[in-house]
Design a protein around this motif. Structure first.
Motif, PDB file in Angstrom:
ATOM      1  N   ASN A  92      44.783  35.051  46.937  1.00 27.69           N
ATOM      2  CA  ASN A  92      44.122  34.600  48.166  1.00 27.69           C
ATOM      3  C   ASN A  92      43.333  33.317  47.889  1.00 27.69           C
ATOM      4  O   ASN A  92      42.335  33.338  47.182  1.00 27.69           O
ATOM      5  N   SER A  93      43.788  32.216  48.463  1.00 28.05           N
ATOM      6  CA  SER A  93      43.149  30.924  48.207  1.00 28.05           C
ATOM      7  C   SER A  93      42.036  30.606  49.194  1.00 28.05           C
ATOM      8  O   SER A  93      41.201  29.741  48.922  1.00 28.05           O
ATOM      9  N   LEU A  94      42.020  31.251  50.330  1.00 28.94           N
ATOM     10  CA  LEU A  94      41.087  30.869  51.401  1.00 28.94           C
ATOM     11  C   LEU A  94      39.852  31.757  51.483  1.00 28.94           C
ATOM     12  O   LEU A  94      38.758  31.270  51.748  1.00 28.94           O
ATOM     13  N   GLY A  95      40.024  33.044  51.271  1.00 27.36           N
ATOM     14  CA  GLY A  95      38.884  33.944  51.397  1.00 27.36           C
ATOM     15  C   GLY A  95      38.316  33.909  52.813  1.00 27.36           C
ATOM     16  O   GLY A  95      39.045  33.918  53.808  1.00 27.36           O
ATOM     17  N   ASP A 232      26.236  33.332  57.895  1.00 25.85           N
ATOM     18  CA  ASP A 232      26.450  34.460  56.980  1.00 25.85           C
ATOM     19  C   ASP A 232      27.327  34.092  55.789  1.00 25.85           C
ATOM     20  O   ASP A 232      27.335  34.814  54.782  1.00 25.85           O
ATOM     21  N   PHE A 233      28.062  33.014  55.901  1.00 24.23           N
ATOM     22  CA  PHE A 233      28.958  32.623  54.807  1.00 24.23           C
ATOM     23  C   PHE A 233      28.150  32.195  53.583  1.00 24.23           C
ATOM     24  O   PHE A 233      27.284  31.341  53.657  1.00 24.23           O
ATOM     25  N   ASN A 234      28.472  32.818  52.444  1.00 23.40           N
ATOM     26  CA  ASN A 234      27.768  32.544  51.195  1.00 23.40           C
ATOM     27  C   ASN A 234      28.758  31.989  50.169  1.00 23.40           C
ATOM     28  O   ASN A 234      29.641  32.713  49.700  1.00 23.40           O
ATOM     29  N   GLU A 238      31.972  33.715  47.714  1.00 23.13           N
ATOM     30  CA  GLU A 238      33.356  33.266  47.629  1.00 23.13           C
ATOM     31  C   GLU A 238      33.726  32.939  46.187  1.00 23.13           C
ATOM     32  O   GLU A 238      34.857  33.209  45.740  1.00 23.13           O
ATOM     33  N   ILE A 239      32.798  32.359  45.441  1.00 24.17           N
ATOM     34  CA  ILE A 239      33.033  32.105  44.018  1.00 24.17           C
ATOM     35  C   ILE A 239      33.282  33.418  43.283  1.00 24.17           C
ATOM     36  O   ILE A 239      34.224  33.552  42.487  1.00 24.17           O
TER      37      ILE A 239
END
Length: 331
Positions: A92-95, A232-234, A238-239
């Motif tokens: 999964n490249s996008l997450g 909310d995106f952190n 994702e890392i």
């Protein structure tokens, strides 16, 4: 007429001379048509702008609707992966970026619909109304006819006032009597026409503003939802996700990928070449970097003496060429 209007009569008609009163009517009605034209052209410009915007936005949304599909194709086009490698690549490249992208696209689609509704409202309820009002309202035609008649009567009054003989005084009395009987009707008609014009402009502006408010309201809900998702995106999460997935993922580096990458004109070289796609990919990358560096400002022949052509080498090459040429003739 439904409402009797006498404000213009009680103010303008009673305080101004016949000539001044008719001039006021002339200027007011002339400027009223000019103002209607300005409103018409302005909202037509807004409508045309919205139409062009929706066309461009529709194209943009359609071309970028699926980020995952776009990345898949771009990965193939740029040679990041071969078709065989891409077919088996499941990392999964996008997450969460996939959901964020979808939210932005949804917001633009809502904006697209709202903009389409707005320019249709402008065309139907504003532009058509403004264009037809002065053309279809009988008050404009009647006001123009009466104004022309009373303007001539006002000029006659002014002319006869300057004469002292009995004949001109009699004509003055007749003109004044006619003015007193017809001028009030003109000013009542003039006021009704002016009121109707202003009411029409108000209604057109309200319809535009209502449509504009609807477009803002329709996008508010999705805007708040997208904003909440963005907040909310952190990136750290994702890392962590990608590190975990990549650690547990096995890259499919098989022999098929190398065969797909090798040019058809180098069939003999293929037999002795490395059989992993990553080997050729790294080699190609090194070549790209080398050429890229040679094109940099710090690596051209103007500032790097090692890259400048040496004159002596040309002479040596020439001599060697002559010697080998002579050798060939002797043989």
């Amino acid at each position: 007429m439904s409402t009797e209007r006498a404000k213009y009569s009680s103010s303008i008609l009673t305080s101004k001379s016949p000539f001044e009163a008719t001039e006021i009517v002339r200027v007011r009605l002339s400027q009223a048509k000019l103002i209607n034209k300005d409103f018409y052209l302005f909202f037509k410009g807004v409508s045309d702008l919205k139409k062009n915007y929706t066309q461009q936005l529709h194209k943009l949304v359609a071309e970028n609707a699926d980020l995952e599909k776009m990345l898949h194709q771009e990965t193939l086009d740029t040679g990041v992966l071969t078709p065989e490698e891409q077919a088996h690549y499941t990392l999964n490249s996008l997450g969460q970026l996939k959901n964020l992208w979808a939210g932005i696209l949804e917001e633009l689609q809502v904006d697209l619909k709202a903009s389409t509704d707005l320019y249709r409202t402008l065309d139907r309820d504003v532009i058509a109304t403004l264009k037809g009002f002065t053309e279809n309202d009988p008050g404009w035609t009647e006001s123009k006819r009466l104004h022309s008649k009373l303007s001539q009567l006002a000029a006659s009054i002014d002319y006869n006032k300057s004469k002292d003989d009995a004949r001109h005084q009699e004509q003055l009395r007749d003109a004044n009597a006619q003015w007193d009987s017809e001028a009030p009707f003109l000013f009542e008609l003039f006021e009704n026409t002016d009121y109707g014009r202003l009411l029409c402009l108000k209604n057109c502006l309200l319809k535009y503003q209502s449509g504009f408010s609807d477009s803002l309201h329709s996008s508010m809900e999705v805007n708040e939802r997208v904003m909440a998702a963005l907040l909310d995106f952190n990136p750290e999460s994702e890392i962590d996700r990608f590190a975990h997935d990549a650690m547990n993922y096995k890259f499919p580096l098989g022999t098929k990928s190398a065969g797909a990458r090798a040019p058809n004109t180098e069939a003999s070289a293929k037999k002795n070449a490395p059989h992993h796609g990553i080997g050729k990919r790294l080699s190609s990358t090194a070549t790209v970097v080398k050429h890229d560096l040679l094109d940099r400002d710090f690596s051209n022949q103007s500032n790097n003496a090692s890259l400048r052509p040496k004159k002596s080498s040309h002479k040596l090459r020439s001599r060697v060429g002559s010697i080998f040429g002579m050798g060939k003739l002797k043989n």
